[in-house]
Each structure stands twice: as C-alpha cells, then as structure tokens.
Design an enzyme around this catalytic site. Structure first.
Site, PDB file in Angstrom:
ATOM      1  CE1 TYR A 148      -5.332  -5.528   2.843  1.00 43.16           C
ATOM      2  CE2 TYR A 148      -6.474  -7.393   3.824  1.00 43.16           C
ATOM      3  CZ  TYR A 148      -5.305  -6.716   3.549  1.00 43.16           C
ATOM      4  OH  TYR A 148      -4.100  -7.235   3.969  1.00 43.16           O
TER       5      TYR A 148
HETATM    6  N1  NAP Z   1      -1.169  -6.535   9.349  1.00 41.96           N
HETATM    7  C1  NAP Z   1      -1.841  -7.608   8.961  1.00 41.96           C
HETATM    8  O1  NAP Z   1      -2.619  -8.200   9.740  1.00 41.96           O
HETATM    9  C2  NAP Z   1      -1.659  -8.138   7.557  1.00 41.96           C
HETATM   10  C3  NAP Z   1      -2.156  -9.422   7.275  1.00 41.96           C
HETATM   11  C4  NAP Z   1      -2.020  -9.935   6.005  1.00 41.96           C
HETATM   12  C5  NAP Z   1      -1.382  -9.198   5.027  1.00 41.96           C
HETATM   13  N2  NAP Z   1      -0.915  -7.956   5.306  1.00 41.96           N
HETATM   14  C6  NAP Z   1      -0.260  -7.212   4.220  1.00 41.96           C
HETATM   15  O2  NAP Z   1       1.055  -6.881   4.584  1.00 41.96           O
HETATM   16  C7  NAP Z   1       1.477  -5.712   3.874  1.00 41.96           C
HETATM   17  C8  NAP Z   1       2.082  -4.718   4.854  1.00 41.96           C
HETATM   18  O3  NAP Z   1       1.075  -4.320   5.760  1.00 41.96           O
HETATM   19  P1  NAP Z   1       1.354  -3.950   7.278  1.00 41.96           P
HETATM   20  O4  NAP Z   1       0.378  -4.682   8.077  1.00 41.96           O
HETATM   21  O5  NAP Z   1       2.792  -4.067   7.581  1.00 41.96           O
HETATM   22  O6  NAP Z   1       0.854  -2.424   7.273  1.00 41.96           O
HETATM   23  P2  NAP Z   1       1.583  -1.033   7.551  1.00 41.96           P
HETATM   24  O7  NAP Z   1       2.387  -1.086   8.786  1.00 41.96           O
HETATM   25  O8  NAP Z   1       0.506  -0.038   7.413  1.00 41.96           O
HETATM   26  O9  NAP Z   1       2.606  -0.917   6.338  1.00 41.96           O
HETATM   27  C9  NAP Z   1       2.189  -0.614   5.045  1.00 41.96           C
HETATM   28  C10 NAP Z   1       3.397  -0.178   4.264  1.00 41.96           C
HETATM   29  O10 NAP Z   1       2.983   0.086   2.908  1.00 41.96           O
HETATM   30  C11 NAP Z   1       3.438   1.377   2.560  1.00 41.96           C
HETATM   31  N3  NAP Z   1       2.613   2.007   1.540  1.00 41.96           N
HETATM   32  C12 NAP Z   1       1.307   2.336   1.584  1.00 41.96           C
HETATM   33  N4  NAP Z   1       0.937   2.933   0.438  1.00 41.96           N
HETATM   34  C13 NAP Z   1       2.057   2.985  -0.348  1.00 41.96           C
HETATM   35  C14 NAP Z   1       2.342   3.466  -1.640  1.00 41.96           C
HETATM   36  N5  NAP Z   1       1.398   4.071  -2.378  1.00 41.96           N
HETATM   37  N6  NAP Z   1       3.594   3.321  -2.116  1.00 41.96           N
HETATM   38  C15 NAP Z   1       4.558   2.742  -1.383  1.00 41.96           C
HETATM   39  N7  NAP Z   1       4.370   2.280  -0.149  1.00 41.96           N
HETATM   40  C16 NAP Z   1       3.123   2.394   0.359  1.00 41.96           C
HETATM   41  C17 NAP Z   1       3.417   2.179   3.863  1.00 41.96           C
HETATM   42  O11 NAP Z   1       4.233   3.314   3.699  1.00 41.96           O
HETATM   43  P3  NAP Z   1       3.900   4.716   4.463  1.00 41.96           P
HETATM   44  O12 NAP Z   1       4.407   4.532   5.865  1.00 41.96           O
HETATM   45  O13 NAP Z   1       4.666   5.707   3.673  1.00 41.96           O
HETATM   46  O14 NAP Z   1       2.414   4.900   4.392  1.00 41.96           O
HETATM   47  C18 NAP Z   1       3.993   1.130   4.805  1.00 41.96           C
HETATM   48  O15 NAP Z   1       5.382   1.058   4.686  1.00 41.96           O
HETATM   49  C19 NAP Z   1       0.244  -5.185   3.146  1.00 41.96           C
HETATM   50  O16 NAP Z   1       0.275  -5.596   1.799  1.00 41.96           O
HETATM   51  C20 NAP Z   1      -0.903  -5.863   3.881  1.00 41.96           C
HETATM   52  O17 NAP Z   1      -2.039  -6.029   3.085  1.00 41.96           O
HETATM   53  C21 NAP Z   1      -1.027  -7.396   6.553  1.00 41.96           C
END
Ligand code: NAP
Length: 278
Positions: A148
């Site tokens: 990651y």
């Molecule tokens: N949560 C944290 O603490 C955090 C912190 C820093 C940065 N981030 C970043 O924020 C972003 C969103 O993460 P989140 O925390 O909101 O996680 P999440 O709830 O798991 O959301 C991830 C999203 O990405 C989509 N996705 C995954 N693989 C995909 C693909 N091949 N094509 C299109 N869409 C895809 C998922 O769709 P499906 O539902 O279809 O799988 C979901 O809509 C990510 O880039 C993550 O690295 C998160």
C-alpha cells in the site's frame, strides 16, 4: 445531468471516502458521475440528486473507454476528476506473493494512469482539476503495509510529475493525504490478516495490523471530512498542492523533521514490546 453545474467524475464512489465525496459535491452545486462496479451500488447512487452512477473498473480499459464515451455524449463536459478508487494490500514484504503487489499497483497506480489519460481531453478542454486520493502512507512507510505504502509513494511521484507537466495546459493536480478515515477499507484489510502465513514476521505483522485496523475503525475521521477538503480543492482559486487531513498534524511534522534512524529506533522499540508479550 444539470448543464449549469460543473461535472465531476469520482472513481470508487460506492463506499467510504468516494461515496461521501460524491454526496458532498452533489449537495454543494456540482453534477457528479460516480464510478461503481456493481448493480446494487448503481441503484443506490441513482436515487441521490445530482449523482449519476457510471460503471467503471479502473483496471478494465473497456469500462474506462465506455465511461468516457458515455460522459462525452452527455455534453456536460468534465471539470474535475477525483481519482479515489483504491485498495490496500498488506503483509510482510518477504512473505508477499508478487500477485498481491501487482494487484495493488493495478488499482492504485496503473488504473489511475489509464483513467486520467482517457479523460484528459475533456479535462483539458475545461482547464479542469485532477484530484489524487493519496494518503499519509504516501510520505511515511509503515512496516507490514509495504504494498500500500509503495503504491501511494508512487502516486505522489506520478502526481508531482503530472502537475508540473500540466502547467503547460493551465490545469491543476492536487494531492489529498488523509490519515486514518473510518471506512470499509479496514474490514477488507482484516480478511488479509487471517491469511495463513508462518514466518518470523507473522506475529509482529498480526499485532501491528490488528492495532492499525482497530484504530482506523475506532479513531478514523468521518469520510465526510475528506469530502469537504476535496470540495475546497475544486473551488478554491489557489488550492494547496497537498492537503494533509488529520485531527493533529504534529506527528506528521515530527516525522518530516526527525532523522529517519530515530524513527527506525521507535519502530524497533515497538517490536521489542511485542516480543515481551509473545
Ligand atoms: N480509509 C482510510 O483510512 C484512508 C486513508 C488515506 C487514504 N485512503 C484512500 O482513500 C481511497 C478510498 O478508500 P476508502 O477508505 O474510502 O475505502 P473503501 O470504502 O474500501 O472504498 C474503496 C472504493 O474503491 C473502489 N474500487 C476498488 N477497486 C476498484 C477498481 N478496480 N475499480 C474501480 N473502483 C474500485 C471500491 O469499489 P467496490 O465497492 O466496487 O469494491 C470502493 O468504491 C483509497 O484510494 C484509499 O487508499 C483511505
């Protein structure tokens, strides 16, 4: 789609930060195309005012091209692209199958490249903005989250280069660096921890992994906070190049100024503490 509103495409709008950002932007005057991968998520988004769901898997070129054709046909133009879709692969690097590293980069870097390149003509036309969902893992690499962290460091480099290249087009590329946010990503990580491995790293990875997941779920920010920052990055005349989002930034400021060996010593201290409880 309302033609008087600027249009934004958000990838990964089915849950977490993407969903909250889609809702925030739609509520605050934008028309949002929300990228989803399954019918259930499509149906959920279709009922939200000013959000149009669109099928888009960032690893499948055809879905990206179809989404582009679809948006072009709507004649709304495209002012913003929020590259939000992401996955987290974790585990000790020396136990990691290459497939996991490939999957990590397929979504968090190569997918972003394919989407950005495909939609560039529309964004260039509007002198629009590209928002990259990076992370604090884009500048600080924690043990056992190697895949990651590597993908987010790569995204930071990619975005810096792109930002400088797009000065030629009068466009902006903005990085968002959230710390912990309470989203389903943590439960998805939990499944990875259950995988059977048995190496010298396993007990340390399990302990630190479980701790990170528990903290992410219990202390993570509400994803709406990230949505608000994305909104600011889209509307401000002079947005920041990077937005670090965390309740306190002291830890991050220390990380940036302390000698790296000191940080390594702190990590080692954590390992010793874990050993005492094995
Ligand atoms: N949560 C944290 O603490 C955090 C912190 C820093 C940065 N981030 C970043 O924020 C972003 C969103 O993460 P989140 O925390 O909101 O996680 P999440 O709830 O798991 O959301 C991830 C999203 O990405 C989509 N996705 C995954 N693989 C995909 C693909 N091949 N094509 C299109 N869409 C895809 C998922 O769709 P499906 O539902 O279809 O799988 C979901 O809509 C990510 O880039 C993550 O690295 C998160």
């Amino acid at each position: 789609m309302n033609e008087n509103r600027k249009a934004i495409l958000i990838t990964g709008a089915s849950s977490g930060i993407g969903r909250a950002t889609a809702e925030c932007l739609a509520y605050n005057g934008f028309s949002v195309y929300g990228g989803v991968r399954d019918g259930k998520d499509f149906q959920e988004l279709v009922n939200i005012p000013n959000i149009s769901p669109i099928y888009l898997d960032v690893t499948i070129e055809k879905t990206i091209q179809d989404a582009f054709n679809n948006i072009k046909e709507q004649k709304t133009g495209l002012y913003g692209l929020v590259n939000n879709a992401g996955i987290a692969r974790a585990g000790p690097l020396m136990d990691l199958p290459i497939q996991d590293l490939r999957e990590q980069f397929e979504v968090n870097l190569f997918g972003i490249h394919m989407v950005t390149k495909t939609f560039f003509p529309l964004l260039e036309k509007s002198k629009g903005r590209i928002i990259m969902m990076s992370s604090d893992s884009g500048f600080f690499a924690t043990p056992f989250f190697g895949p990651y962290c590597a993908s987010k460091f790569a995204l930071e480099g990619y975005s810096d280069s792109l930002r400088r290249e797009l000065l030629l087009c009068d466009m902006k590329v903005i990085l968002i660096q959230p710390g912990r946010v309470a989203t389903p990503i943590w439960d998805k990580g939990k499944k990875l921890l259950k995988r059977e491995t048995n190496s010298i790293f396993t007990p340390y990875a399990k302990k630190l992994g479980e701790h990170a997941i528990e903290k992410g779920k219990s202390e993570g920010l509400n994803p709406k906070e990230v949505g608000k920052v994305v909104y600011e990055a889209l509307i401000k005349k002079k947005p920041k190049l990077r937005y670090l989002i965390a309740p306190s930034t002291l830890k991050y400021r220390l990380i940036k100024i302390l000698p790296e060996r000191w940080i390594d010593r702190l990590v080692n201290k954590e390992f010793r503490k874990i050993e005492e409880n094995l």
